[in-house]
Write a protein that holds these residues in place. Structure first.
Motif, mmCIF file in Angstrom:
data_model
loop_
_atom_site.group_PDB
_atom_site.id
_atom_site.type_symbol
_atom_site.label_atom_id
_atom_site.label_comp_id
_atom_site.label_asym_id
_atom_site.label_seq_id
_atom_site.Cartn_x
_atom_site.Cartn_y
_atom_site.Cartn_z
ATOM 1 N N GLU A 1 0.834 -1.210 0.000
ATOM 2 C CA GLU A 1 0.000 0.000 0.000
ATOM 3 C C GLU A 1 0.862 1.251 0.000
ATOM 4 O O GLU A 1 0.607 2.205 -0.718
ATOM 5 N N THR A 2 1.931 1.234 0.801
ATOM 6 C CA THR A 2 2.825 2.389 0.870
ATOM 7 C C THR A 2 3.552 2.599 -0.448
ATOM 8 O O THR A 2 3.759 3.728 -0.897
ATOM 9 N N LEU A 3 3.935 1.485 -1.100
ATOM 10 C CA LEU A 3 4.669 1.572 -2.358
ATOM 11 C C LEU A 3 3.781 2.045 -3.511
ATOM 12 O O LEU A 3 4.214 2.799 -4.382
ATOM 13 N N LEU A 4 2.504 1.597 -3.515
ATOM 14 C CA LEU A 4 1.617 1.895 -4.631
ATOM 15 C C LEU A 4 0.931 3.252 -4.496
ATOM 16 O O LEU A 4 0.768 3.974 -5.467
ATOM 17 N N LYS A 5 0.490 3.622 -3.268
ATOM 18 C CA LYS A 5 -0.218 4.870 -3.033
ATOM 19 C C LYS A 5 0.773 5.938 -2.567
ATOM 20 O O LYS A 5 0.906 6.217 -1.383
ATOM 21 N N ARG A 6 1.410 6.562 -3.522
ATOM 22 C CA ARG A 6 2.438 7.550 -3.203
ATOM 23 C C ARG A 6 1.807 8.932 -3.053
ATOM 24 O O ARG A 6 0.899 9.300 -3.781
ATOM 25 N N ASP A 7 2.276 9.706 -2.108
ATOM 26 C CA ASP A 7 1.759 11.053 -1.835
ATOM 27 C C ASP A 7 2.355 12.028 -2.846
ATOM 28 O O ASP A 7 3.450 12.557 -2.661
ATOM 29 N N PHE A 8 1.590 12.285 -3.940
ATOM 30 C CA PHE A 8 2.143 13.113 -5.017
ATOM 31 C C PHE A 8 2.334 14.567 -4.586
ATOM 32 O O PHE A 8 3.236 15.242 -5.061
ATOM 33 N N LEU A 9 1.468 15.077 -3.690
ATOM 34 C CA LEU A 9 1.632 16.466 -3.239
ATOM 35 C C LEU A 9 2.925 16.645 -2.462
ATOM 36 O O LEU A 9 3.531 17.710 -2.473
ATOM 37 N N LEU B 1 5.626 14.703 -2.981
ATOM 38 C CA LEU B 1 6.766 14.393 -3.834
ATOM 39 C C LEU B 1 6.967 15.412 -4.960
ATOM 40 O O LEU B 1 8.109 15.656 -5.371
ATOM 41 N N LEU B 2 5.863 16.010 -5.439
ATOM 42 C CA LEU B 2 5.980 16.934 -6.570
ATOM 43 C C LEU B 2 6.544 18.287 -6.137
ATOM 44 O O LEU B 2 6.359 18.695 -4.986
ATOM 45 N N PRO B 3 7.205 19.000 -7.059
ATOM 46 C CA PRO B 3 7.576 20.393 -6.778
ATOM 47 C C PRO B 3 6.315 21.211 -6.519
ATOM 48 O O PRO B 3 5.243 20.922 -7.062
ATOM 49 N N LEU B 4 6.436 22.247 -5.718
ATOM 50 C CA LEU B 4 5.284 23.033 -5.303
ATOM 51 C C LEU B 4 4.542 23.632 -6.502
ATOM 52 O O LEU B 4 3.308 23.670 -6.527
ATOM 53 N N GLU B 5 5.283 24.066 -7.519
ATOM 54 C CA GLU B 5 4.657 24.675 -8.693
ATOM 55 C C GLU B 5 3.742 23.688 -9.414
ATOM 56 O O GLU B 5 2.645 24.027 -9.853
ATOM 57 N N LEU B 6 4.199 22.404 -9.521
ATOM 58 C CA LEU B 6 3.375 21.387 -10.171
ATOM 59 C C LEU B 6 2.150 21.044 -9.326
ATOM 60 O O LEU B 6 1.058 20.796 -9.854
ATOM 61 N N SER B 7 2.335 21.031 -8.017
ATOM 62 C CA SER B 7 1.200 20.772 -7.121
ATOM 63 C C SER B 7 0.128 21.844 -7.308
ATOM 64 O O SER B 7 -1.064 21.545 -7.403
ATOM 65 N N PHE B 8 0.562 23.115 -7.366
ATOM 66 C CA PHE B 8 -0.386 24.212 -7.551
ATOM 67 C C PHE B 8 -1.117 24.075 -8.883
ATOM 68 O O PHE B 8 -2.324 24.334 -8.968
ATOM 69 N N TYR B 9 -0.389 23.676 -9.927
ATOM 70 C CA TYR B 9 -1.001 23.521 -11.238
ATOM 71 C C TYR B 9 -2.117 22.473 -11.197
ATOM 72 O O TYR B 9 -3.199 22.671 -11.755
ATOM 73 N N LEU B 10 -1.852 21.364 -10.526
ATOM 74 C CA LEU B 10 -2.858 20.294 -10.425
ATOM 75 C C LEU B 10 -4.055 20.733 -9.585
ATOM 76 O O LEU B 10 -5.198 20.432 -9.910
#
Length: 454
Positions: free
Chosen positions: A49-57, A59-68
């Motif tokens: 579960e930990t390997l498959l459900k990764r926390d994208f917010l 892990l992603l750069p802040l700019e990409l998180s804001f875009y999403l």
């Protein structure tokens, strides 16, 4: 197997595993799972579960998180804030998301404020206020009691309400406290307008008068009309006062001297409204900064270039229909850019630069609605039973508030809108104070006020 030997074996098998095809890797895993016991299967279940459900917010750069995040609606974002402290921190920091959400609700946005948490709080406040409007719970009522005869005239400015009555008096009220600030003896008032020092009244005795608040003294008396004076406006910079009368004329007066400078003719009905305002747009007939006079009767709105010359000629006459059975409502909005008036045909908006009709808001509901206030986002309307708020972007009525049996004047002077800035967009601060006032049969003044947010 010794630890050292195990590590060597694991390195060798890892190299071999990485050299396999995807299909071979899958077969290898299937085989190893089939050889595993309960302890190994439990370990596999807990870690997959930990390997498959990764926390994208995270892990992603802040700019990409804001875009999403920009693709999500505000209610979904508020739900996402509950996922974890990290998600709440990232989502709350996305300024543009919350500013856009506020704009979509009709909120005024100060782009210079870049504190994201501020805009999230503003959005939450906005949601509460819009919910109150939708549920018809945004307002409360109050009354002002003090006159002994019918109140014919009302005028509101900066938290103060002036009332002119048939009891030969005018009173100035602090709306927030309900207290009478000034009360002076006058003639019978059909129209009033005031500032800090003076009060100007139009009367059923065919005259206009200027009074001093502090002493109650009449400082000027304007005589010349042969009918009741239903509307007055003035400008200290121009030293001009204008008045509209039941004698079908508009008179231009020297405010300080009291002399009549000109009589404007052309109306064929009572002149129930005069508005003196600076022009804010350029056209072939006027420039920004020119003073313009609008006068309205039952069927027409006339435009006069009052600032250029006293002996002016009418620039334009506006009407909604040649059919004399279609009357204009006795309220007029003019902000230097647009002219707005309502009739049985709907709400009409003219572009002041071209005099073209920009739009006519027609709905089955609006047939008997009169105009009170008009802004960039909202309009305030009313009929015999309710006060309405219209979202001008969708031309739909978003809220209403019940009104008592009030006296609806055909001249439009015994009812008015209060604070007007919120019509250009709420901002969390301008939704306070007076919304609407009208005179009642028992000589009191009925007030509709914004309710605190709660």
């Amino acid at each position: 197997m010794e630890r050292k030997d195990f590590e060597t074996w694991l390195d060798n098998i890892s190299v071999t595993f990485l050299s396999l095809t995807d299909l071979q890797k899958n077969e290898t895993l299937d085989h190893l799972i089939s050889l595993s016991g309960a302890v190994q299967l439990r370990h596999l279940s807990n870690n997959l579960e930990t390997l498959l459900k990764r926390d994208f917010l995270k892990l992603l750069p802040l700019e990409l998180s804001f875009y999403l995040l920009k693709w999500l609606d505000p209610q979904t974002l508020l739900t996402c804030c509950l996922v974890s402290k990290q998600w709440n921190k990232v989502i709350s920091a996305c300024t543009e998301v919350w500013q856009t959400a506020c704009k979509n609700l009709g909120w005024q946005i100060d782009d210079s404020v870049q504190d994201a948490l501020h805009w999230k709080k503003v959005y939450l406040k906005a949601i509460l206020r819009m919910k109150q409007l939708e549920d018809h719970k945004a307002f409360e009522t109050s009354s002002l009691i003090g006159h002994s005869a019918r109140v014919y005239a009302l005028y509101y400015k900066d938290g103060l309400l002036c009332t002119g009555s048939d009891d030969l008096s005018a009173k100035l009220w602090d709306v927030s406290t309900g207290q009478c600030v000034y009360g002076i003896q006058t003639h019978t008032c059909a129209a009033v307008k005031f500032d800090e020092q003076k009060l100007v009244t139009g009367s059923f005795d065919n005259t206009v008068a200027c009074w001093e608040w502090s002493s109650g003294a009449r400082t000027q008396h304007f005589r010349g009309h042969t009918g009741a004076v239903f509307s007055v406006d003035y400008n200290d910079e121009l030293d001009i006062l204008v008045s509209g009368s039941a004698d079908f004329t508009v008179k231009v007066w020297a405010l300080s001297a009291g002399t009549c400078l000109n009589t404007l003719t052309g109306h064929t009905e009572w002149v129930t409204k005069v508005v003196l305002q600076k022009c804010k747009v350029k056209s072939l007939l006027h420039s920004p900064g020119d003073y313009i006079l609008l006068s309205a009767d039952k069927y027409e709105i006339k435009i006069w270039p009052i600032g250029r010359e006293i002996n002016c000629k009418c620039l334009k006459t506006l009407s909604v229909s040649e059919d004399r059975s279609i009357c204009l409502q006795p309220r007029l909005h003019f902000d230097g850019k647009y002219i707005v008036c309502s009739s049985a045909l709907g709400l009409y908006q003219w572009d002041f630069a071209s005099y073209d009709i920009l739009r006519v808001i027609k709905t089955p509901e609006i047939a008997n609605l009169a105009l009170l206030g008009f802004g960039e986002i909202f309009a305030l309307l009313f009929d015999n039973r309710y006060l309405y708020i219209m979202d001008l972007r969708t031309e739909s009525l978003i809220s209403r508030w019940p009104l008592p049996e009030y006296r609806k004047s055909k001249r439009g002077s015994s009812f008015l809108a209060g604070e007007a800035s919120w019509l250009n967009g709420l901002d969390g601060h301008n939704d306070t104070g007076l919304v609407f006032a009208t005179s009642m049969p028992d000589h009191s003044i009925h007030l509709v006020l914004w309710k605190e947010h709660g």
